[in-house]
Every structure is written in C-alpha cells, then in structure tokens.
Scaffold this motif. Structure first.
Motif, PDB file in Angstrom:
ATOM      1  N   GLY A  54      22.646   1.499  24.074  1.00  0.00           N
ATOM      2  CA  GLY A  54      23.019   2.661  23.275  1.00  0.00           C
ATOM      3  C   GLY A  54      23.738   3.717  24.093  1.00  0.00           C
ATOM      4  O   GLY A  54      24.719   4.319  23.633  1.00  0.00           O
ATOM      5  N   LEU A  55      23.275   3.965  25.317  1.00  0.00           N
ATOM      6  CA  LEU A  55      23.928   4.950  26.171  1.00  0.00           C
ATOM      7  C   LEU A  55      25.330   4.486  26.551  1.00  0.00           C
ATOM      8  O   LEU A  55      26.268   5.286  26.598  1.00  0.00           O
ATOM      9  CB  LEU A  55      23.082   5.182  27.424  1.00  0.00           C
ATOM     10  CG  LEU A  55      23.552   6.297  28.363  1.00  0.00           C
ATOM     11  CD1 LEU A  55      23.558   7.635  27.635  1.00  0.00           C
ATOM     12  CD2 LEU A  55      22.671   6.373  29.602  1.00  0.00           C
ATOM     13  N   THR A  56      25.481   3.191  26.806  1.00  0.00           N
ATOM     14  CA  THR A  56      26.815   2.658  27.109  1.00  0.00           C
ATOM     15  C   THR A  56      27.746   2.832  25.926  1.00  0.00           C
ATOM     16  O   THR A  56      28.918   3.195  26.083  1.00  0.00           O
ATOM     17  CB  THR A  56      26.706   1.164  27.478  1.00  0.00           C
ATOM     18  OG1 THR A  56      25.791   1.003  28.559  1.00  0.00           O
ATOM     19  CG2 THR A  56      28.066   0.619  27.873  1.00  0.00           C
ATOM     20  N   LEU A  57      27.243   2.590  24.726  1.00  0.00           N
ATOM     21  CA  LEU A  57      28.049   2.772  23.515  1.00  0.00           C
ATOM     22  C   LEU A  57      28.451   4.235  23.353  1.00  0.00           C
ATOM     23  O   LEU A  57      29.583   4.544  22.960  1.00  0.00           O
ATOM     24  CB  LEU A  57      27.240   2.304  22.304  1.00  0.00           C
ATOM     25  CG  LEU A  57      28.029   1.893  21.058  1.00  0.00           C
ATOM     26  CD1 LEU A  57      28.921   0.709  21.345  1.00  0.00           C
ATOM     27  CD2 LEU A  57      27.056   1.541  19.935  1.00  0.00           C
ATOM     28  N   LEU A  76      22.067  24.654  17.780  1.00  0.00           N
ATOM     29  CA  LEU A  76      21.215  23.556  17.340  1.00  0.00           C
ATOM     30  C   LEU A  76      21.975  22.244  17.323  1.00  0.00           C
ATOM     31  O   LEU A  76      21.451  21.200  17.727  1.00  0.00           O
ATOM     32  CB  LEU A  76      20.649  23.864  15.949  1.00  0.00           C
ATOM     33  CG  LEU A  76      19.682  22.832  15.362  1.00  0.00           C
ATOM     34  CD1 LEU A  76      18.436  22.714  16.234  1.00  0.00           C
ATOM     35  CD2 LEU A  76      19.293  23.208  13.939  1.00  0.00           C
ATOM     36  N   ALA A  77      23.228  22.278  16.854  1.00  0.00           N
ATOM     37  CA  ALA A  77      24.037  21.058  16.846  1.00  0.00           C
ATOM     38  C   ALA A  77      24.270  20.555  18.268  1.00  0.00           C
ATOM     39  O   ALA A  77      24.173  19.340  18.539  1.00  0.00           O
ATOM     40  CB  ALA A  77      25.374  21.332  16.151  1.00  0.00           C
ATOM     41  N   ILE A  78      24.556  21.480  19.184  1.00  0.00           N
ATOM     42  CA  ILE A  78      24.786  21.076  20.579  1.00  0.00           C
ATOM     43  C   ILE A  78      23.505  20.550  21.210  1.00  0.00           C
ATOM     44  O   ILE A  78      23.498  19.513  21.887  1.00  0.00           O
ATOM     45  CB  ILE A  78      25.345  22.267  21.382  1.00  0.00           C
ATOM     46  CG1 ILE A  78      26.712  22.678  20.825  1.00  0.00           C
ATOM     47  CG2 ILE A  78      25.443  21.927  22.861  1.00  0.00           C
ATOM     48  CD1 ILE A  78      27.258  23.957  21.419  1.00  0.00           C
ATOM     49  N   LEU A  79      22.394  21.258  20.987  1.00  0.00           N
ATOM     50  CA  LEU A  79      21.124  20.839  21.575  1.00  0.00           C
ATOM     51  C   LEU A  79      20.656  19.498  21.009  1.00  0.00           C
ATOM     52  O   LEU A  79      20.013  18.720  21.716  1.00  0.00           O
ATOM     53  CB  LEU A  79      20.064  21.914  21.336  1.00  0.00           C
ATOM     54  CG  LEU A  79      20.273  23.226  22.101  1.00  0.00           C
ATOM     55  CD1 LEU A  79      19.223  24.250  21.684  1.00  0.00           C
ATOM     56  CD2 LEU A  79      20.216  22.990  23.605  1.00  0.00           C
ATOM     57  N   THR A  80      20.967  19.244  19.737  1.00  0.00           N
ATOM     58  CA  THR A  80      20.613  17.947  19.165  1.00  0.00           C
ATOM     59  C   THR A  80      21.337  16.824  19.896  1.00  0.00           C
ATOM     60  O   THR A  80      20.742  15.789  20.227  1.00  0.00           O
ATOM     61  CB  THR A  80      20.963  17.920  17.673  1.00  0.00           C
ATOM     62  OG1 THR A  80      20.240  18.953  16.995  1.00  0.00           O
ATOM     63  CG2 THR A  80      20.609  16.577  17.059  1.00  0.00           C
ATOM     64  N   LEU A 126      19.693  12.800  26.310  1.00  0.00           N
ATOM     65  CA  LEU A 126      18.600  12.793  27.290  1.00  0.00           C
ATOM     66  C   LEU A 126      17.537  11.756  26.942  1.00  0.00           C
ATOM     67  O   LEU A 126      16.991  11.093  27.835  1.00  0.00           O
ATOM     68  CB  LEU A 126      17.971  14.181  27.380  1.00  0.00           C
ATOM     69  CG  LEU A 126      18.832  15.276  28.022  1.00  0.00           C
ATOM     70  CD1 LEU A 126      18.097  16.606  28.007  1.00  0.00           C
ATOM     71  CD2 LEU A 126      19.206  14.892  29.452  1.00  0.00           C
ATOM     72  N   SER A 127      17.235  11.599  25.655  1.00  0.00           N
ATOM     73  CA  SER A 127      16.231  10.607  25.265  1.00  0.00           C
ATOM     74  C   SER A 127      16.693   9.205  25.649  1.00  0.00           C
ATOM     75  O   SER A 127      15.893   8.385  26.123  1.00  0.00           O
ATOM     76  CB  SER A 127      15.962  10.695  23.757  1.00  0.00           C
ATOM     77  OG  SER A 127      17.116  10.342  23.020  1.00  0.00           O
ATOM     78  N   MET A 128      17.975   8.920  25.438  1.00  0.00           N
ATOM     79  CA  MET A 128      18.500   7.608  25.848  1.00  0.00           C
ATOM     80  C   MET A 128      18.557   7.490  27.370  1.00  0.00           C
ATOM     81  O   MET A 128      18.282   6.420  27.932  1.00  0.00           O
ATOM     82  CB  MET A 128      19.892   7.393  25.246  1.00  0.00           C
ATOM     83  CG  MET A 128      19.904   7.194  23.747  1.00  0.00           C
ATOM     84  SD  MET A 128      21.501   6.620  23.148  1.00  0.00           S
ATOM     85  CE  MET A 128      22.538   8.011  23.599  1.00  0.00           C
ATOM     86  N   LEU A 129      18.896   8.596  28.019  1.00  0.00           N
ATOM     87  CA  LEU A 129      19.035   8.558  29.471  1.00  0.00           C
ATOM     88  C   LEU A 129      17.703   8.275  30.152  1.00  0.00           C
ATOM     89  O   LEU A 129      17.626   7.449  31.079  1.00  0.00           O
ATOM     90  CB  LEU A 129      19.614   9.885  29.965  1.00  0.00           C
ATOM     91  CG  LEU A 129      19.873  10.005  31.467  1.00  0.00           C
ATOM     92  CD1 LEU A 129      20.886   8.957  31.914  1.00  0.00           C
ATOM     93  CD2 LEU A 129      20.367  11.407  31.816  1.00  0.00           C
ATOM     94  N   PHE A 130      16.626   8.935  29.715  1.00  0.00           N
ATOM     95  CA  PHE A 130      15.316   8.728  30.338  1.00  0.00           C
ATOM     96  C   PHE A 130      14.853   7.278  30.169  1.00  0.00           C
ATOM     97  O   PHE A 130      14.344   6.663  31.113  1.00  0.00           O
ATOM     98  CB  PHE A 130      14.288   9.687  29.729  1.00  0.00           C
ATOM     99  CG  PHE A 130      14.536  11.124  30.073  1.00  0.00           C
ATOM    100  CD1 PHE A 130      15.111  11.468  31.279  1.00  0.00           C
ATOM    101  CD2 PHE A 130      14.207  12.138  29.180  1.00  0.00           C
ATOM    102  CE1 PHE A 130      15.344  12.798  31.603  1.00  0.00           C
ATOM    103  CE2 PHE A 130      14.438  13.462  29.477  1.00  0.00           C
ATOM    104  CZ  PHE A 130      15.017  13.790  30.704  1.00  0.00           C
ATOM    105  N   GLU A 131      15.037   6.733  28.966  1.00  0.00           N
ATOM    106  CA  GLU A 131      14.623   5.342  28.747  1.00  0.00           C
ATOM    107  C   GLU A 131      15.520   4.380  29.519  1.00  0.00           C
ATOM    108  O   GLU A 131      15.063   3.325  29.965  1.00  0.00           O
ATOM    109  CB  GLU A 131      14.660   5.017  27.254  1.00  0.00           C
ATOM    110  CG  GLU A 131      13.691   5.841  26.413  1.00  0.00           C
ATOM    111  CD  GLU A 131      12.245   5.591  26.782  1.00  0.00           C
ATOM    112  OE1 GLU A 131      11.943   4.558  27.412  1.00  0.00           O
ATOM    113  OE2 GLU A 131      11.392   6.437  26.463  1.00  0.00           O
ATOM    114  N   THR A 132      16.785   4.743  29.674  1.00  0.00           N
ATOM    115  CA  THR A 132      17.690   3.900  30.467  1.00  0.00           C
ATOM    116  C   THR A 132      17.272   3.877  31.926  1.00  0.00           C
ATOM    117  O   THR A 132      17.318   2.832  32.582  1.00  0.00           O
ATOM    118  CB  THR A 132      19.137   4.413  30.330  1.00  0.00           C
ATOM    119  OG1 THR A 132      19.521   4.381  28.950  1.00  0.00           O
ATOM    120  CG2 THR A 132      20.090   3.547  31.127  1.00  0.00           C
TER     121      THR A 132
END
Length: 494
Positions: free
Chosen positions: A468-471, A211-215, A221-227
């Motif tokens: 955020g993804l860059t950070l 669960l920790a890894i999947l989180t 992934l959420s940041m990647l898709f929006e990026t």
C-alpha cells in the motif's frame, strides 16, 4: 433507565441549546439597544451566531475527541490486564479482545432485554453461570464457552465504557452551558460580535483544511509504521529486487513486489491506451463540433459511465468480455489460434478499465478545452487557419496542461483500481508481456493478504502495508509529474 445515554441524544441536546442561544443572543442584543438595530455594532444575527458558536463548537470538539480517544484508552487498559495464559497458541491479544467486546456487547443486549440487571452483570461468575447459554437466549452467539478471565475483562470493559460515556455526557454539557452563559452575558450593543464570529469561522476553515492534511499524514504514518514492522521480519532486498511472489503462511515466503508492480503498470497502460484516445476525441467533438442539442444529450449520457459501480465493470469483464476474448483468441476459437487459455487476462481487465476511465478523460478534457479563450480561436481564424488547424495548433496546446492532468488523474485511478482487476485480471504473479496472459496487481494482493485469519504479526500479512505504501508513493509521483508538466506549459500560454 439506560446505563448510559446515546451520543445521538447528546448531539441533539447540543444542537437545541445552540439554536436557543442564537435567538436569545439576538434578542438580548436588540434589547440592549432599545430595539433599534442601528445602535448595534454588528448585525443582530452576529450576536445570535456568537452565542450559538460559543455553545456548540468547544463542546463538539471535546465530544469528537472523546469519542475517538475513549475506545483506544479502554481497549489498551483492558487488553493489558488480560493474563497471558488466556491467549491460546495461534491466537493473539487482538483476537482475545474481539471476544471480550463480543461478550460485553452481549451483556448489554441481555440487560436491555431484561434477562439480567446491572447488579447481576457485576456479580456474574463464569464458573457458576453458563455465560454462553445466557447470551444465546438473547440472540448473541459465541463460538466457545466464556472463560472467567474473558468474563472479567468484558465486565471491566463494559463498566469503563459506561463510566467514560457518562463522564463525557457531563463534561460536554458543562462546556456547552459555560460557553452559552459566557457569550450570552457578554452580549451588548457595543460588543464586537461580528469580529468574533468571523474569527471563529476563519478558525473553522483552517481546522477543516488542517483536518484534511492531518488525515493524509495519519494514513501515511499508519502504513509507514506497519511497513517498518514488515521490513523487520522480511528482507527489503527480496521485496524490492526479487522476481518471485509466493506467500506462504507456514513460512519461507518469497514476497517480491516486482511481479505485482509489472502487472499493475501493464494493465494501467492498456487501460490508458483505450481511455485516452476515445476520451480525448470525444471531448474535442463535444466542445468544438457538436451542436448544443447534441452536446446536451451526449455529455450526460457519456458521464453515466462514471456512475456505474466498479464491481459492475468487474462482473462485465468476468462474465461477458473475458469469455468473448477467449472465444476469439482461445483454443478452438473464431480465429483458430491458441493465444489465450483463460478469460482472465491483462487485455480483459485493461480494456474494461479503459471503458470505465473514458468519462474521467472526456469530461475533464471537455471542460478544459471549453476554458480556452475564444479570442485564441478567433485570432487563428483571422489568420486563415481552418477549424482542424485551429484545434491542433492553438486549442489543444493551450489546453495541454489540463489534458495532461486529466490523463494522469485517470492513470492514478487505474493504478488504484481493485474490483475490475480482481475479477478480470487473474491472480497469477509473473512477468509476462503477452496481453492475453493472466496477471495480478498490487491492489489484488493487498485484498488477498488481508482477507482471512492471517496473523497481523506475520510478514505475509504485514506485506500488504508495504504494498500500500508503494502504491501511495507511485501515485504521488504521478501527481508531482502532472504538476511539473502543468507548470511548464502554463508558462508558455499565459
């Protein structure tokens, strides 16, 4: 009678059923052995835990998944049914759905207060009833009149939520009862309950780690898709190689990360120049020189700094430390120079952030230095080295991997800090080497771009996810570097 039972009630029922299962399973196992626990394959508690886990774990997993998935399914179904003509110019389907949820919640409040019944809610017609006035009577304020399509969507949303919640209640309880009955029926003095319980506990531990890894994967992934959506609307070359940050929600924005990255790294470096020497020297004193009484008093006092909320540090930078620097280096100040024009600056945010980071460096370094074996110190003293020579040439090199890890942890903390830089660094995106100038950082711009009524389909808002993804990549790189350094030096002292 409520339209649906609260989830908290269902959780209490599951816990009660599991506790009952524990005692009944334990009792049944002992009864099958004639009351002699020596005839049992496992300890009596394992039989009770087997029934408890069989009733609780599968039903809890289904409950958690249902609570997470149901809102998304209902939101998607209701949102897709909203006519396109209802969405006004400048609005979006998500904003309309927020109005739908507001009306649905208001209808439930009105039902609970007795203003309307379930049958009346289903029969409401926005063309004949003033829904806004009806909800205002029960304390729910709406910004505009409710259109028929919005009322219909709210009625559907509420009906689907009730149906889903009731189905969840029935299915989860059935799973718990089946698990209870199945494990209780199998309980016998020859049943290998300990093996089953240990495998279940192992599965729980693996699930927690997964669960920790999947989180983490989900966040990335959420940041990647929006990026990806952002780079579909804005040129990636301008983002990575441009030198101007000038967002404009009317279009023609220049969204270059370099000025923000410069400000982030500049302020972080200033913070580390403050935190690392003070924190490391404090750790050396506490671990090597201070008496037990002094250490017992000074270390908790130093670690109090770590418990102060960052907003308090930000207020200190804005109200106290920034004006102090301005009086020293500003026009008409004590030194008679005009190097500083605003209380917000790189020095203001960096020095205050460095003060905040001192406990991170000192506490971790102190623990690491104390972990160095005493035999290394004794060997150094036996060869004639002084205390200071032993610290410089033996203790610190042996503790270096951990100290580097503490410093890089502090660096990651500095790069991700928000409140101190929001209040103390300013909001000007530029390339300046003067530590008394105001600059801005990546975290500050993320807050700015996501605050307000910006459209999530515009590059000016989506750029926050690219930032955020860059950070994230930047802090990941620091962690990889720390791991490399730790492994390299650990080999020399093992």
């Amino acid at each position: 009678m409520p339209a649906t039972w609260p989830v908290s009630w269902l959780v209490l029922i599951l816990l009660g059923l599991s506790v009952i299962g524990y005692f009944l399973g334990r009792q049944r196992a002992l009864a099958s052995a004639g009351g002699d626990s020596r005839l049992l394959h496992s300890l009596p508690n394992f039989y009770g835990m087997n029934v408890l886990l069989s009733a609780l774990i599968p039903s809890a997993v289904v409950l958690g998944a249902w609570v997470l998935i149901q809102p998304m399914v209902i939101n998607s179904a209701v949102s897709s049914a909203i006519p396109a003509e209802v969405i006004a110019e400048g609005s979006s389907r998500d904003l309309v759905m927020s109005d739908v949820k507001r009306v649905a919640e208001g209808l439930e409040i009105a039902r609970e207060s007795g203003a309307v019944t379930l049958a009346e809610i289903r029969a409401l017609d926005a063309t004949q009833t003033d829904i806004r006035a009806l909800l205002a009577e029960v304390g729910v304020a709406l910004g505009s009149d409710v259109q028929p399509a919005i009322l219909k969507a709210a009625q559907d949303y509420r009906a689907m939520s009730i149906t889903g919640s009731n189905a969840m209640m029935i299915i989860v309880l059935l799973i718990a009862i089946v698990g209870f009955g199945r494990s209780y029926a199998r309980t016998h003095h020859e049943y290998r309950a300990r093996n089953i319980v240990e495998r279940a506990v192992l599965a729980l531990l693996i699930g927690a780690a997964s669960l920790a890894i999947l989180t983490t994967v989900g966040i990335v992934l959420s940041m990647l898709f929006e990026t990806v959506n952002f780079f579909g609307l804005h040129d990636w070359k301008d983002f990575f190689f441009g030198t101007v940050w000038a967002p404009n929600f009317r279009g023609d924005s220049e969204l270059a990360i370099f000025p923000l990255l410069w400000g982030t790294l500049y302020i972080s470096v200033v913070a580390l120049f403050v935190a690392v020497p003070i924190g490391l020297f404090a750790a050396i004193y506490l671990s090597e020189y201070a008496s037990k009484a002094v250490r017992g008093f000074a270390k908790p006092l130093l670690e109090i700094l770590a418990g102060i909320p960052t907003i308090v540090y930000g207020l200190f930078a804005l109200v106290t430390f920034g004006p102090f620097l301005l009086r020293m280096f500003g026009d008409g100040g004590v030194l008679g120079v005009n190097w500083m024009t605003d209380a917000r600056s790189v020095a203001t945010a960096g020095i205050v952030m460095g003060i905040m980071l001192i406990p991170f460096v000192s506490s971790l370094s102190d623990d690491i230095i104390n972990a160095v074996p005493q035999s290394l110190r004794d060997g150094s003293y036996g060869l004639g080295a002084t205390k200071s020579e032993t610290i410089r040439q033996v203790v610190l090199p042996a503790a270096l991997p951990g100290i580097v890890g503490a410093i890089l942890l502090a660096a990651s903390r500095a790069i991700g800090e928000t409140m101190i830089v929001v209040l103390g660094a300013g909001a000007i995106a530029r390339l300046s080497t003067n530590p008394l100038d105001a600059l801005t950082t990546i975290t500050t711009r993320i807050v700015s771009q996501l605050t307000g009524d910006g459209d999530f389909a515009s590059p000016e808002t989506l750029v926050a996810f690219a930032l955020g993804l860059t950070l994230f990549v930047l802090t990941l790189g620091l962690n990889v570097l720390a791991l490399y350094i730790v492994r390299k030096y650990r080999e020399q002292y093992e």
